[in-house]
Structures are given as structure tokens and as C-alpha cells.
Design an enzyme around this catalytic site. Sequence first.
Site, PDB file in Angstrom:
ATOM      1  NE  ARG A 256      47.631  40.579  36.541  1.00  0.00           N
ATOM      2  CZ  ARG A 256      48.915  40.902  36.555  1.00  0.00           C
ATOM      3  NH1 ARG A 256      49.590  40.891  37.681  1.00  0.00           N
ATOM      4  NH2 ARG A 256      49.534  41.237  35.456  1.00  0.00           N
TER       5      ARG A 256
ATOM      6  CB  THR B 159      43.062  35.706  40.579  1.00  0.00           C
ATOM      7  OG1 THR B 159      42.370  35.747  39.334  1.00  0.00           O
ATOM      8  CG2 THR B 159      44.265  36.620  40.507  1.00  0.00           C
TER       9      THR B 159
ATOM     10  CG  LEU C 286      33.846  33.686  37.412  1.00  0.00           C
ATOM     11  CD1 LEU C 286      34.429  32.777  38.476  1.00  0.00           C
ATOM     12  CD2 LEU C 286      33.310  32.856  36.254  1.00  0.00           C
TER      13      LEU C 286
ATOM     14  NE  ARG D 103      39.990  42.703  33.722  1.00  0.00           N
ATOM     15  CZ  ARG D 103      40.085  41.599  34.468  1.00  0.00           C
ATOM     16  NH1 ARG D 103      40.174  40.432  33.894  1.00  0.00           N
ATOM     17  NH2 ARG D 103      40.129  41.674  35.780  1.00  0.00           N
TER      18      ARG D 103
ATOM     19  CE  LYS E 113      40.825  26.377  58.209  1.00  0.00           C
ATOM     20  NZ  LYS E 113      39.773  26.600  59.206  1.00  0.00           N
TER      21      LYS E 113
ATOM     22  CB  SER F 132      38.841  45.883  38.178  1.00  0.00           C
ATOM     23  OG  SER F 132      37.897  45.066  38.838  1.00  0.00           O
ATOM     24  CG  HIS F 133      36.120  42.155  36.368  1.00  0.00           C
ATOM     25  ND1 HIS F 133      36.336  42.478  37.679  1.00  0.00           N
ATOM     26  CD2 HIS F 133      36.807  41.009  36.133  1.00  0.00           C
ATOM     27  CE1 HIS F 133      37.111  41.539  38.229  1.00  0.00           C
ATOM     28  NE2 HIS F 133      37.403  40.654  37.318  1.00  0.00           N
TER      29      HIS F 133
ATOM     30  CB  ALA G  93      40.134  36.868  43.357  1.00  0.00           C
TER      31      ALA G  93
ATOM     32  CD  GLU H 263      39.130  44.249  43.944  1.00  0.00           C
ATOM     33  OE1 GLU H 263      39.811  44.231  44.980  1.00  0.00           O
ATOM     34  OE2 GLU H 263      37.968  43.805  43.881  1.00  0.00           O
TER      35      GLU H 263
ATOM     36  N   PRO I 216      27.053  40.610  50.452  1.00  0.00           N
ATOM     37  CG  PRO I 216      27.912  38.565  49.727  1.00  0.00           C
ATOM     38  CD  PRO I 216      27.301  39.232  50.916  1.00  0.00           C
TER      39      PRO I 216
END
Lengths: 347, 347
Positions: B200, B174, B138, B66, B245, B61-62, B194, B202, B319
Site C-alpha cells: 500500500r 496488505t 515488519l 507515515r 496461493k 514508504s515506511h 506484503a 509503495e 532480498p
Amino acid sequence: MSRGASTERRCQTAVVATVSLTLDEIDDLARAVLVANGCDDENAAALARTLTAAERDGTVSHGLYRLPGCVASLRSGKVDGRARPAEEPLTPAAIRVDGNRGFASLTLEDGVPRLAAAASELGVAVLLIRNSFHFSALWPEAEAIAAEGLVGLACTVHTPMVAPFGASEAFFSTNPLAFAWPRPGREPYVFDMATAAMARGEIGVAARDGQEIPLGVGLDAGGSPTTDAAAVHDGGVILPFGGYKGSAIATMIELLAAGLVGDWFSYEAAEVDNGDGGPAIGGQFLLALSPEVLAGPGWADHSEAFLTRLGSLDGVRVPGQRRFANRRSTAPRQVDAELVASLRTMC
Amino acid sequence: MSRGASTERRCQTAVVATVSLTLDEIDDLARAVLVANGCDDENAAALARTLTAAERDGTVSHGLYRLPGCVASLRSGKVDGRARPAEEPLTPAAIRVDGNRGFASLTLEDGVPRLAAAASELGVAVLLIRNSFHFSALWPEAEAIAAEGLVGLACTVHTPMVAPFGASEAFFSTNPLAFAWPRPGREPYVFDMATAAMARGEIGVAARDGQEIPLGVGLDAGGSPTTDAAAVHDGGVILPFGGYKGSAIATMIELLAAGLVGDWFSYEAAEVDNGDGGPAIGGQFLLALSPEVLAGPGWADHSEAFLTRLGSLDGVRVPGQRRFANRRSTAPRQVDAELVASLRTMC
């Protein structure tokens, strides 16, 4: 912040007998209890200011409710009530303060002005607090930084009570994160959130008052989801807010407040704690940023337009507003009568 | 991070025709498209590195997904494909870089080494990027900071597509947040999230592939919850992760990446955008911290024990692991055939 606010409101409106105390009476009571249990005047005064500010703002889960734990830690010898913080400058932008096993309040009153001075000059600075006992909310330090016209960020850890996403074993503490953005001439934009689905203090108050908590906040001792606050508070485990993302933020807070500060991770703090029921020793990470230096003139108008627009959206509540409304009242506060009676026996 | 990983996996295994491209072929294709549409060699190479890294790590997705937006922004004249970033040092701990209306890739390649040098000396430093077009993940910048042995934090904003908690109107972008903790001799602990309930990109991939999204991720154009990715992506609004939050953290990101950097808030960026479908102009906030300076020797063993223990808990997924596993593969990548065919017409 309506969900948190309504939880807090539920806690406050529970049917418990209360007594009416002025803020001065609350401050006097806290100081007397602390001095009678081993604090010197300076530590007692700093701690009492922190507790009274919480009662003033209506955040009862961080007010006098915490004092019996503080007393327990003074009596057990875990906390030194006469400690003096020792500053260790690391670089022009980084200050480390050793709390010397005292409560965090005095340490913060010592360190925050130095942090603010460094950030005002360099645009950014950090304050690393070690070897101190934090037991209160985090908004006081974030707001203290904002009061200097700076952006403040603070986080800390204590002992495990939150399971990482996917696990059912406590490993994180509630790992709070506070942030404040200065708004010249008015209260800052400020939030102070546990990265747990609910703050330990709020669950404790709900358990005490027999209130239910939402599903998803925690697991019972058997690892099953429950709405029973007592089952989560005593033997169960809290879940992170926001699933795997909240869990990642909780991990970041461990790494900042323990890994980067060079103090105990939550699981280590539990290993060295004597189990007296008071706060745990540990570190705190504080960051200050100067919008005047970094964004330059005009920053206040720019961010004010954003915050005003945010606050005007239908359904949005800007965090901190309930606390600030409480703060403006000079009326006496209603405090749990049983707690006050118990504290009076400790003087 | 299993929820994010499984979403991503769903996207990747959707039945779309793919072509097999080596990483070099992906890089060549991206560079050729960019040069043919107005980038000079240096900007094209930096941008292609960013896109190829995303394809290499499986974050489709990135990746090339794009590139059509980037081309649209070059063709419309919104982005200057020949821009050179201009550094404006503010203090020894704060560096500002003006992107001069170029894509963020070159700006970051210019600024991050300077940020790292300052943080390595002072323990903390910030890099403020203005007037540039960020369109990618990022984690590349957070990882670039960690590769210097530093803790990295990055955030940015673009244009409104997320409703603040309680509202049903898009106001935040996002607002992603990335964090990386260095682990000497191995990949860093890194997350890139995000603050929207789902990225966005995804949702866009899910909409393209006709996949459902979980309830709670977004509202349709009428403000009702939906599982229809296309209804959220086209005319609807995404919700923040973690309720009030997550919404507070999204607010903090606006204040850091726009208020503190002195660039557009999401709602302002939308007002100045020409609607060409490409990225929006804006700012980026980067923070670097030195564990060697701040925590001192022993920091790596200390944090390694924590991360090892975290990773060993039943049910926990650290992660970034899926990305790192993908990264180790030198095999060709499977790229959407229609996208590749379309890109080839742009050379």
C-alpha cells in the site's frame, strides 16, 4: 482456490481408461504391493492410509500414482520398509523424530500426537522430522494437527526442480506449505500448496495425459517459457508461484525444513539420492499452535465469523472444499487402469 | 527480489524536491513532532527509531511518510502517546503483550527480548501483541529476533484494501509477512513482503509521484484492472500477489495475527477505526525459533552453504541487500521537501 482446482479437474477428466475400486480395495492393493516389496505390516498400513486418503479426496497426483516410486525405493534399498521412528525430545516445546530411513507416514503417526500434546500445554510446539522419505501431500499432517483443535503448519523439501526467481536453474524443490485452522464441528480451513507455480505431481499427470499447462509455470530444457507439460517435467524447470515473493517463501521453506531441522537442503538431497525414481530423503518442519491457550475462549466464534464472511464474498472459493466434498462420498473411485494393472504385477 | 527493488527505485528517483537530512536530524524531527502532538519521551523515542531506521535503509514508504498519519491519530485521541505496554505471560513459550492503545514500537521493544529469551531456552516461542497500532515495516521485528541468533517470523493486519482471489471487494489488508534467518557475523537473510501484489505504501508513493503500476496489482473503483496507481489507491482495490496461493497466505495471516492473537480481523479493525487517516488498531503475531537448540551445532555453516549457493545463481538477488547497502551509508538522506516542511509545522 479455483485455478488449482480446475487444473486438478483437467487432470482427472483426461481421457484415460479407469477401473472402479472401493476405498477398501485401494487400501488393500497398496498394502499388498508394499508388503510384497519389503514393508512390514505397520509401515505398509501407515503408507496405505496416506495413499488411500489421497484417492478418497480426489487428489490423484498424490495417491496410487506415487506407489511405483515407493516400490522402486524399497527395491533399491534406499528406503527401509521396516524402519521404526526414534523420538528425541529436545525441550518441552520441541520434539525431534528420526525416521531411520523409513517412509514419513509412520514417523508422522508417531510424532503428531506428541506435538499436539506439547502445543496444547504450552500454546506452541514444533516437530522436526529427520531422515525420512516424504512422498505424499502435506494436508494430512496439517489436518491431523487441526483435528486436535490446534493450528497446524507443515513444510518439507525434496530435490531441485524449481528455479529461484530470476534464475533458470533448478535449485528449490516444489517446497510445499500446508496450513490448517481448526473449525470445531466441521472441516478445518486448510490449504496445501506447492510454492512452485504448479505441483510437480500435477505437471506429471498433465504430461502423462498430454495436457497443456499455463504459460509461466515452467521453462523447457533451453530455459524458454513453454506450455508443454512434458518439456517442463522432463529436463525443464518449474518456476515459483508469485514471482520474487513466492521465491522468497520457497527459500524460507528450505531454511525451515532443512536448515532448522538439520537435514538436507534440496540440492543436497539430490546429491545423496540414488536416482531410483522414488522419494528423496529429507526433513519436515511442523508447527502447532493452540488458539484455546493463545487467544482464549471465544476464538472459535471469532474466527468462524471471519471465515464465513470470507466464504460469502462473490467469486471466492475457500480451499479444500472440493477435497472435503469428495471425502464425503463412499462410492468407488475411478483409478487409472494401466497404473492398477502395473501395481498388480508388483504384488 | 528485483521487481520490488526496481519499484522502490522508481519511487525514489521520481522528480520531487528533496532536502538533505542526516539520520540524527531525521530522528530529531520525528521526536519533536511526536512530543509536540502528545507522545511522551519514551514513546516518541521508540517511534522515531523505527521511522529513522526506514529512512536509513531507503524504504521511504515506511519512513517519515507515515508520520502525518501518526500525528492525526494522536490528535484524534485514537492512539495514546503515553501508553505503556502490559505483559501477560501465558505459558513459558507464549507471551502476550497488551499495547494499551499505544504505537507498536514501544510494545515491540518491550516484548521482543522476552520472546527471544523464551525461544532460546525452549527452541520455539510466540509473542502475541494486542491492542496496539502498527504503522511501519515488519523487517525491524524480524531483524531484531535474528539479532538474537534466532529465526524470526512476523505478520500483522490492518484494514481492508486487498480483494481475496476471485473477488473484487476489499477484505484483507496488505497482510505483510516478514522472515529473518540469522547469519552469524553478517546481515540476516530477511524478507518483508506484503501479500498484496504491491505494498500500500509503495502504491501511495507511486500515486503521489504520478507513476504507473504494473497490470495485475489492482482494480479501480469499478472493478477493472488498471495501471493507474491513484485509481487503485483512492477507491480501488489491491489484488493479492500470486493469485489464489497468495490469497491463501493472506488468509493465514489474518488467522494468525487476529484469530490467534485475539485481536481484530481487518474488516473488524475498519469498523472500529475513527477514520483519522492514521494506523488501525490490531494485533501482531511473532514467532521465534532457535536453530542452535533445534538443529544443533553446525546449523550456521549448513545454512550458510545454502544461502551462498543461492546467491551465486545467475540472475538471483537475495532480498534485503539494497536495504543493507543503504544502511552502511552515513551520508545524509534525501527526504521529500514538502513532507519535511509540513512536518515542521506540526512541531
